[in-house]
Design a protein around this motif. Sequence first.
Motif, PDB file in Angstrom:
ATOM      1  N   GLU A  77       0.827  -1.223   0.000  1.00  0.00           N
ATOM      2  CA  GLU A  77       0.000   0.000   0.000  1.00  0.00           C
ATOM      3  C   GLU A  77       0.856   1.265   0.000  1.00  0.00           C
ATOM      4  O   GLU A  77       0.382   2.344  -0.322  1.00  0.00           O
ATOM      5  N   HIS A  78       2.142   1.121   0.371  1.00  0.00           N
ATOM      6  CA  HIS A  78       3.016   2.309   0.313  1.00  0.00           C
ATOM      7  C   HIS A  78       3.095   2.754  -1.150  1.00  0.00           C
ATOM      8  O   HIS A  78       3.326   1.921  -2.041  1.00  0.00           O
ATOM      9  N   PRO A  79       2.889   4.051  -1.431  1.00  0.00           N
ATOM     10  CA  PRO A  79       2.781   4.509  -2.822  1.00  0.00           C
ATOM     11  C   PRO A  79       3.981   4.133  -3.696  1.00  0.00           C
ATOM     12  O   PRO A  79       3.817   3.851  -4.875  1.00  0.00           O
ATOM     13  N   LEU A  80       5.173   4.083  -3.139  1.00  0.00           N
ATOM     14  CA  LEU A  80       6.360   3.835  -3.976  1.00  0.00           C
ATOM     15  C   LEU A  80       6.733   2.358  -4.095  1.00  0.00           C
ATOM     16  O   LEU A  80       7.528   1.980  -4.951  1.00  0.00           O
ATOM     17  N   HIS A  81       6.180   1.515  -3.237  1.00  0.00           N
ATOM     18  CA  HIS A  81       6.568   0.098  -3.319  1.00  0.00           C
ATOM     19  C   HIS A  81       5.938  -0.543  -4.550  1.00  0.00           C
ATOM     20  O   HIS A  81       4.806  -0.243  -4.897  1.00  0.00           O
ATOM     21  N   PRO A  82       6.674  -1.448  -5.216  1.00  0.00           N
ATOM     22  CA  PRO A  82       6.140  -2.133  -6.406  1.00  0.00           C
ATOM     23  C   PRO A  82       4.947  -3.019  -6.038  1.00  0.00           C
ATOM     24  O   PRO A  82       4.911  -3.597  -4.956  1.00  0.00           O
ATOM     25  N   ASP A 268      18.662  -1.323  12.439  1.00  0.00           N
ATOM     26  CA  ASP A 268      18.947  -0.115  11.648  1.00  0.00           C
ATOM     27  C   ASP A 268      19.205   1.040  12.602  1.00  0.00           C
ATOM     28  O   ASP A 268      19.598   0.841  13.751  1.00  0.00           O
ATOM     29  N   TYR A 269      18.967   2.304  12.163  1.00  0.00           N
ATOM     30  CA  TYR A 269      19.145   3.436  13.085  1.00  0.00           C
ATOM     31  C   TYR A 269      17.818   4.112  13.443  1.00  0.00           C
ATOM     32  O   TYR A 269      17.764   5.032  14.231  1.00  0.00           O
ATOM     33  N   ARG A 270      16.717   3.670  12.829  1.00  0.00           N
ATOM     34  CA  ARG A 270      15.412   4.301  13.052  1.00  0.00           C
ATOM     35  C   ARG A 270      14.616   3.590  14.153  1.00  0.00           C
ATOM     36  O   ARG A 270      14.063   4.248  15.042  1.00  0.00           O
ATOM     37  N   VAL A 271      14.553   2.274  14.155  1.00  0.00           N
ATOM     38  CA  VAL A 271      13.726   1.571  15.144  1.00  0.00           C
ATOM     39  C   VAL A 271      14.300   1.686  16.560  1.00  0.00           C
ATOM     40  O   VAL A 271      13.529   1.891  17.509  1.00  0.00           O
TER      41      VAL A 271
HETATM   42  N1  LIG Z   1      14.227  -1.720  11.049  1.00  0.00           N
HETATM   43  C1  LIG Z   1      13.807  -1.184   9.893  1.00  0.00           C
HETATM   44  N2  LIG Z   1      14.641  -0.379   9.227  1.00  0.00           N
HETATM   45  C2  LIG Z   1      14.179   0.158   8.075  1.00  0.00           C
HETATM   46  C3  LIG Z   1      12.907  -0.073   7.558  1.00  0.00           C
HETATM   47  C4  LIG Z   1      12.826   0.661   6.353  1.00  0.00           C
HETATM   48  C5  LIG Z   1      11.640   0.785   5.439  1.00  0.00           C
HETATM   49  N3  LIG Z   1      10.910  -0.464   5.328  1.00  0.00           N
HETATM   50  C6  LIG Z   1       9.622  -0.336   4.671  1.00  0.00           C
HETATM   51  C7  LIG Z   1       9.068  -1.665   4.398  1.00  0.00           C
HETATM   52  C8  LIG Z   1       8.084  -1.958   5.255  1.00  0.00           C
HETATM   53  C9  LIG Z   1       7.888  -0.893   6.215  1.00  0.00           C
HETATM   54  O1  LIG Z   1       6.511  -0.633   6.375  1.00  0.00           O
HETATM   55  C10 LIG Z   1       8.603   0.309   5.617  1.00  0.00           C
HETATM   56  O2  LIG Z   1       7.684   1.041   4.857  1.00  0.00           O
HETATM   57  C11 LIG Z   1      14.047   1.321   6.180  1.00  0.00           C
HETATM   58  N4  LIG Z   1      14.818   0.986   7.223  1.00  0.00           N
HETATM   59  C12 LIG Z   1      16.137   1.465   7.605  1.00  0.00           C
HETATM   60  O3  LIG Z   1      15.918   2.691   8.309  1.00  0.00           O
HETATM   61  C13 LIG Z   1      16.958   3.606   7.967  1.00  0.00           C
HETATM   62  C14 LIG Z   1      16.344   4.673   7.097  1.00  0.00           C
HETATM   63  O4  LIG Z   1      15.631   5.539   7.935  1.00  0.00           O
HETATM   64  P1  LIG Z   1      15.227   6.958   7.290  1.00  0.00           P
HETATM   65  O5  LIG Z   1      16.564   7.625   6.884  1.00  0.00           O
HETATM   66  O6  LIG Z   1      14.506   7.662   8.395  1.00  0.00           O
HETATM   67  O7  LIG Z   1      14.357   6.650   6.091  1.00  0.00           O
HETATM   68  C15 LIG Z   1      17.981   2.816   7.182  1.00  0.00           C
HETATM   69  O8  LIG Z   1      18.844   2.143   8.085  1.00  0.00           O
HETATM   70  C16 LIG Z   1      17.082   1.797   6.494  1.00  0.00           C
HETATM   71  O9  LIG Z   1      17.800   0.636   6.104  1.00  0.00           O
HETATM   72  C17 LIG Z   1      12.044  -0.937   8.271  1.00  0.00           C
HETATM   73  O10 LIG Z   1      10.884  -1.218   7.891  1.00  0.00           O
HETATM   74  N5  LIG Z   1      12.553  -1.457   9.431  1.00  0.00           N
END
Ligand SMILES: Nc1nc2c(c(CN[C@H]3C=C[C@H](O)[C@@H]3O)cn2[C@@H]2O[C@H](COP(=O)(O)O)[C@@H](O)[C@H]2O)c(=O)[nH]1
Length: 365
Positions: A77-82, A268-271
Amino acid sequence: MSDDEVDHDLLDLLRKSLGIGGSDPSAPPETKVLQDAEYIYDNSIDVALDMRHTKLAAIDILKQMQEREYSTKTWSEHPLHPKAKDESTVNFIFTMDLLNFSFWSEKSEEERFAVSYKEKRWTGYWSLVAALQRALDEEIPITTPSFWVNEEECTEEVLKKVFRSETDEEIPMFQERAQCLREAGLILEEECDSSVATLIEDAKGSAADLVNLLAERFPCFRDEAKFEGKKVRFLKRAQIFVADLWAAFEGEGYGRFNDIDKITMFADYRVPQMLHSLGCISYCPPLESKIRRLETIEPGHSWELQIRGCSIWGIELLRREILKLDPDANVNAILIDFFLYDIAKEREQAGEEAIPHHRTRGIWY
Ligand SMILES: Nc1nc2c(c(CN[C@H]3C=C[C@H](O)[C@@H]3O)cn2[C@@H]2O[C@H](COP(=O)(O)O)[C@@H](O)[C@H]2O)c(=O)[nH]1
């Protein structure tokens, strides 16, 4: 020599080569990421997890995931995902997760690397997805592995065009990204007649085996480190590749795995930042102030490994608390992770206060 210093992988290799003992070939495949995360958590003194906040977060996350009917369907459902459930999406996801790292910038929101696509300005992870979609629209076969090894066609100039920015800042680690494409293209050509679908078939429906295959055959997926003298595996991009396939194909076709719950959170660095906002994870004062001062942490530093390992273990504890609340909840580490990433981005978009994410530059995440 203490048990921690024994290199169990080397022992396994020796046993196998001598044809004695060794890991039981009939044992189910394991990636060892979760057990390494628990080891890091048990030996972390600068990063801690908080069970009270984890239990509270489990209640809130379960409620929100159910209200949003959060599932594998959300991915497409994300607009950019295939959206296509075919090999073009397999190739798109492989290319995306080959390059899915290190988007953060030292510049301001206005000056940072950004991709303009479909009348919107994309940054971070979404800038990568937008750049790939834009290239395909411009008839550049950027998701085709044989293109990556074609030095006449896939020139540095073409790659610069694929990743061109709306601002003066180029995509972080451009050279490393070009190197990842070339290396992966050569390995795919040698081992899988340039077909990602063949690579997936080699794993025979096991998510853990596909993760291990990627780590074994592709150095740029081999996300491992030494923590207190012991080799630990995070395998973030190998795991998120399998997870993206599983979600994009809704557990069918190329996304069909018999052990998908072996996949852990993606370090990653976001979660980790989101886990901190929920009070599930906390940092010792010197580490917290380093993060708040936006200072970089060197790759492989104990602080970086503690953040990554404790985050993986923290999501596992969250998953267990959610299943205690509702044993029938359709929830695994992947969906919790995806959900927390999406929420973190929504909160960032809404300008909500949060501790900065940690800053380690590298190709692993
Ligand atoms: N743990 C975890 N890390 C994720 C994602 C995603 C995107 N996944 C898509 C697929 C399904 C989900 O619904 C998302 O729409 C990117 N990243 C990581 O985050 C960082 C980018 O951060 P920022 O610069 O703020 O965009 C970078 O390390 C990237 O590798 C995730 O899902 N989980």
